[in-house]
Design an enzyme around this catalytic site. Structure first.
Site, short mmCIF file in Angstrom:
data_model
loop_
_atom_site.label_atom_id
_atom_site.label_comp_id
_atom_site.label_asym_id
_atom_site.label_seq_id
_atom_site.Cartn_x
_atom_site.Cartn_y
_atom_site.Cartn_z
N HIS A 1 0.80 -1.23 0.00
CA HIS A 1 0.00 0.00 0.00
C HIS A 1 0.83 1.28 0.00
CE1 HIS A 1 0.84 -0.24 4.33
NE2 HIS A 1 0.61 1.05 4.36
C1 UD1 Z 1 -2.50 5.67 5.47
C2 UD1 Z 1 -1.25 6.26 6.09
C3 UD1 Z 1 -0.12 5.25 6.01
C4 UD1 Z 1 -0.53 3.93 6.61
C5 UD1 Z 1 -1.82 3.43 5.98
C6 UD1 Z 1 -2.27 2.19 6.71
C7 UD1 Z 1 -0.97 8.69 5.89
C8 UD1 Z 1 -0.23 9.77 5.21
N1 UD1 Z 1 -0.82 7.45 5.40
O1 UD1 Z 1 -2.23 5.45 4.09
O2 UD1 Z 1 1.00 5.74 6.73
O3 UD1 Z 1 0.51 3.00 6.40
O4 UD1 Z 1 -2.83 4.44 6.10
O5 UD1 Z 1 -3.23 1.47 6.02
O6 UD1 Z 1 -1.67 8.94 6.84
N2 UD1 Z 1 -9.41 4.56 0.92
C9 UD1 Z 1 -10.60 3.88 0.79
N3 UD1 Z 1 -11.23 3.51 1.95
C10 UD1 Z 1 -10.77 3.80 3.18
C11 UD1 Z 1 -9.57 4.51 3.28
C12 UD1 Z 1 -8.90 4.87 2.15
O7 UD1 Z 1 -11.06 3.59 -0.31
O8 UD1 Z 1 -11.42 3.43 4.17
C13 UD1 Z 1 -8.66 4.92 -0.33
C14 UD1 Z 1 -9.00 6.30 -0.87
O9 UD1 Z 1 -8.98 6.24 -2.26
C15 UD1 Z 1 -7.83 7.12 -0.38
C16 UD1 Z 1 -6.68 6.13 -0.41
O10 UD1 Z 1 -7.27 4.89 -0.06
O11 UD1 Z 1 -7.58 8.25 -1.19
C17 UD1 Z 1 -5.57 6.46 0.56
O12 UD1 Z 1 -6.06 6.63 1.90
P1 UD1 Z 1 -5.24 7.54 2.96
O13 UD1 Z 1 -5.86 7.42 4.29
O14 UD1 Z 1 -5.05 8.90 2.42
O15 UD1 Z 1 -3.82 6.90 2.98
P2 UD1 Z 1 -3.39 5.38 3.03
O16 UD1 Z 1 -2.73 5.05 1.75
O17 UD1 Z 1 -4.53 4.55 3.50
N1 UDP Z 2 -4.10 -5.63 8.73
C1 UDP Z 2 -5.34 -6.28 8.74
N2 UDP Z 2 -5.89 -6.66 7.56
C2 UDP Z 2 -5.27 -6.49 6.38
C3 UDP Z 2 -4.00 -5.86 6.36
C4 UDP Z 2 -3.45 -5.43 7.57
O1 UDP Z 2 -5.90 -6.49 9.80
O2 UDP Z 2 -5.84 -6.88 5.34
C5 UDP Z 2 -3.56 -5.17 10.03
C6 UDP Z 2 -2.21 -5.73 10.38
O3 UDP Z 2 -2.27 -6.17 11.70
C7 UDP Z 2 -1.27 -4.54 10.26
C8 UDP Z 2 -2.19 -3.37 10.53
O4 UDP Z 2 -3.44 -3.78 10.00
O5 UDP Z 2 -0.23 -4.58 11.15
C9 UDP Z 2 -1.75 -2.06 9.89
O6 UDP Z 2 -1.55 -2.32 8.57
P1 UDP Z 2 -1.12 -1.39 7.38
O7 UDP Z 2 -0.21 -2.23 6.60
O8 UDP Z 2 -2.36 -0.89 6.74
O9 UDP Z 2 -0.40 -0.10 7.98
P2 UDP Z 2 1.12 0.25 8.36
O10 UDP Z 2 1.49 -0.60 9.51
O11 UDP Z 2 1.96 0.03 7.16
O12 UDP Z 2 1.06 1.70 8.70
#
Ligand code: UD1
Ligand code: UDP
Length: 363
Positions: free
Chosen positions: A209
């Site tokens: 991601h």
């Molecule tokens: C965010 C965090 C990242 C973390 C990740 C964990 C920041 C800058 N990034 O990244 O550090 O590792 O979460 O998972 O805060 N979206 C959906 N549904 C949701 C949420 C997001 O469809 O419930 C999609 C949207 O298109 C959105 C994109 O995912 O634009 C990115 O979501 P965002 O929360 O901005 O950042 P992550 O990539 O999820």
């Molecule tokens: N995780 C989950 N389901 C998934 C992927 C991740 O429950 O499909 C959990 C897992 O325990 C992980 C946490 O969500 O440690 C956070 O994951 P993510 O990779 O989104 O964020 P990051 O740790 O990179 O910020």
């Protein structure tokens, strides 16, 4: 009253044991339960990215959901700040607790600091030294704004000291994400996951991601090619984060018969899948830590990690797109090996944090 600000998937996993310890519902928790207030910013909002964690982890329902949703960094961070400022002014918390390195974390720390409300940062001091990662920007700024820096691994203490954080603010308490993992060990049923997704005995789990891996269609297509090569060696199951869903499927990720694409999994099901995996290929921060404790080989598709202890005291190894396929082959041949665990990743970080918080607020 203590305010916990949560917004994204990894926040929920880190906050659960801290909230439990502060409310006296965990062994070793503080005696006198203190009023707590859980604010969900709404950064993650899909049922599979949010609610499922509240159910799986027994987190209290958020007292308020700011429902900010997605947006550019500035738009998302600013929306959280505006909404939080109003909440903090109305409720005057005595401490704001923030978790990890996401946009919700920096937004909350900045608003609290300007309102002169003390800030506690859980998972302080981690550094990738890679300012192209939005999380590295968030980490550095949040630590500068925090009155209490709760540290998960010893090298983080040195990073904070080098940035001028006063030593009395730094508390090495262990890793609350590992508290959550150890508290649910009995619930991780790998056989049930095998049955549910028709997985063979030997399989690999993949998650991707990071913007550096999934935002550019060309980079993502290169990784899809590698995942297909890995699938020639071992079945691959991949719960797909919404960020990369379109670009990875457009690049044909599901075209290989031994690649199973899933919706994001709930916590218990996800860790159960990881626990039974022969190898994990990921760019996740939390997964590097979870595999370390589960003894599952982890190949991290990144040029750096803010969690080097998962390499020195764990099962993690950094790989590039060019060497991930041979690395998987080596891993499958070598099997699992036992490693010593990082210090204080013992399931008691939440109660340690709660005791420091109580002492600090009491004093
Ligand atoms: C965010 C965090 C990242 C973390 C990740 C964990 C920041 C800058 N990034 O990244 O550090 O590792 O979460 O998972 O805060 N979206 C959906 N549904 C949701 C949420 C997001 O469809 O419930 C999609 C949207 O298109 C959105 C994109 O995912 O634009 C990115 O979501 P965002 O929360 O901005 O950042 P992550 O990539 O999820
Ligand atoms: N995780 C989950 N389901 C998934 C992927 C991740 O429950 O499909 C959990 C897992 O325990 C992980 C946490 O969500 O440690 C956070 O994951 P993510 O990779 O989104 O964020 P990051 O740790 O990179 O910020």
């Amino acid at each position: 009253m203590i305010a916990h600000v949560l917004g994204a998937r990894p926040n929920f996993v880190k906050a659960a044991p801290v909230i439990a310890a502060l409310s006296g519902t965990r062994p070793g928790a503080v005696d006198a339960a203190r009023a707590q207030w859980v604010i969900h910013t709404g950064q993650h909002y899909d049922e599979r990215m949010s609610e499922v964690f509240f159910r799986d982890l027994g987190l209290p329902e958020p007292d308020v959901n700011l429902e900010v949703g997605s947006g550019s960094h500035a738009a998302q961070t600013a929306a959280i700040m505006v909404a939080l400022e109003k909440e903090f002014i109305e409720r005057s918390p005595e401490l704001v607790m923030v978790y990890g390195d996401v946009n919700s974390t920096i937004a909350a720390a900045l608003v609290a600091a300007k309102l002169r409300i003390p800030v506690a940062h859980v998972e302080a001091g981690l550094r990738s030294f890679d300012m192209t990662m939005p999380e590295e920007v968030n980490r550095r700024l949040v630590d500068q704004l925090s009155d209490l820096c709760f540290v998960t691994s010893p090298e983080a203490v040195g990073h904070l000291a080098a940035e001028g954080v006063a030593v009395e603010r730094i508390h090495f308490v262990g890793n609350p994400m590992i508290d959550t993992l150890l508290a649910h060990l009995d619930a991780f049923d790998t056989d049930a996951v095998r049955r549910a997704y028709d997985l063979p005995e030997r399989y690999a789990v993949a998650t991707l991601h990071r913007p550096a891996n999934v935002d550019d269609p060309e980079v993502a297509a290169g990784l899809v090619k590698r995942l297909h090569e890995i699938a020639e060696l071992v079945d691959v199951v991949m719960p797909v984060h919404p960020r990369g869903r379109k670009v990875l499927t457009d690049a044909g990720l599901d075209a290989h018969p031994r690649v199973r694409l899933l919706e994001p999994l709930g916590y218990v099901e996800f860790v159960a899948a990881v626990r039974g995996a022969a190898a994990v290929v990921t760019d996740s921060g939390g997964v590097q830590e979870e595999t370390t404790i589960l003894g599952v080989p982890c190949l991290t598709l990144r040029p750096n990690t803010e969690r080097p202890i998962t390499i020195t005291h764990g099962t993690n190894r950094l790989v590039t797109a060019d060497d991930v396929v041979p690395a998987v082959a080596e891993t499958l041949a070598a099997g699992r090996g036992d490693r010593e665990h990082p210090p204080l990743w013992d399931g008691h970080a939440g109660p340690r944090i709660a005791r420091v918080v109580e002492g600090w607020l009491g004093g």
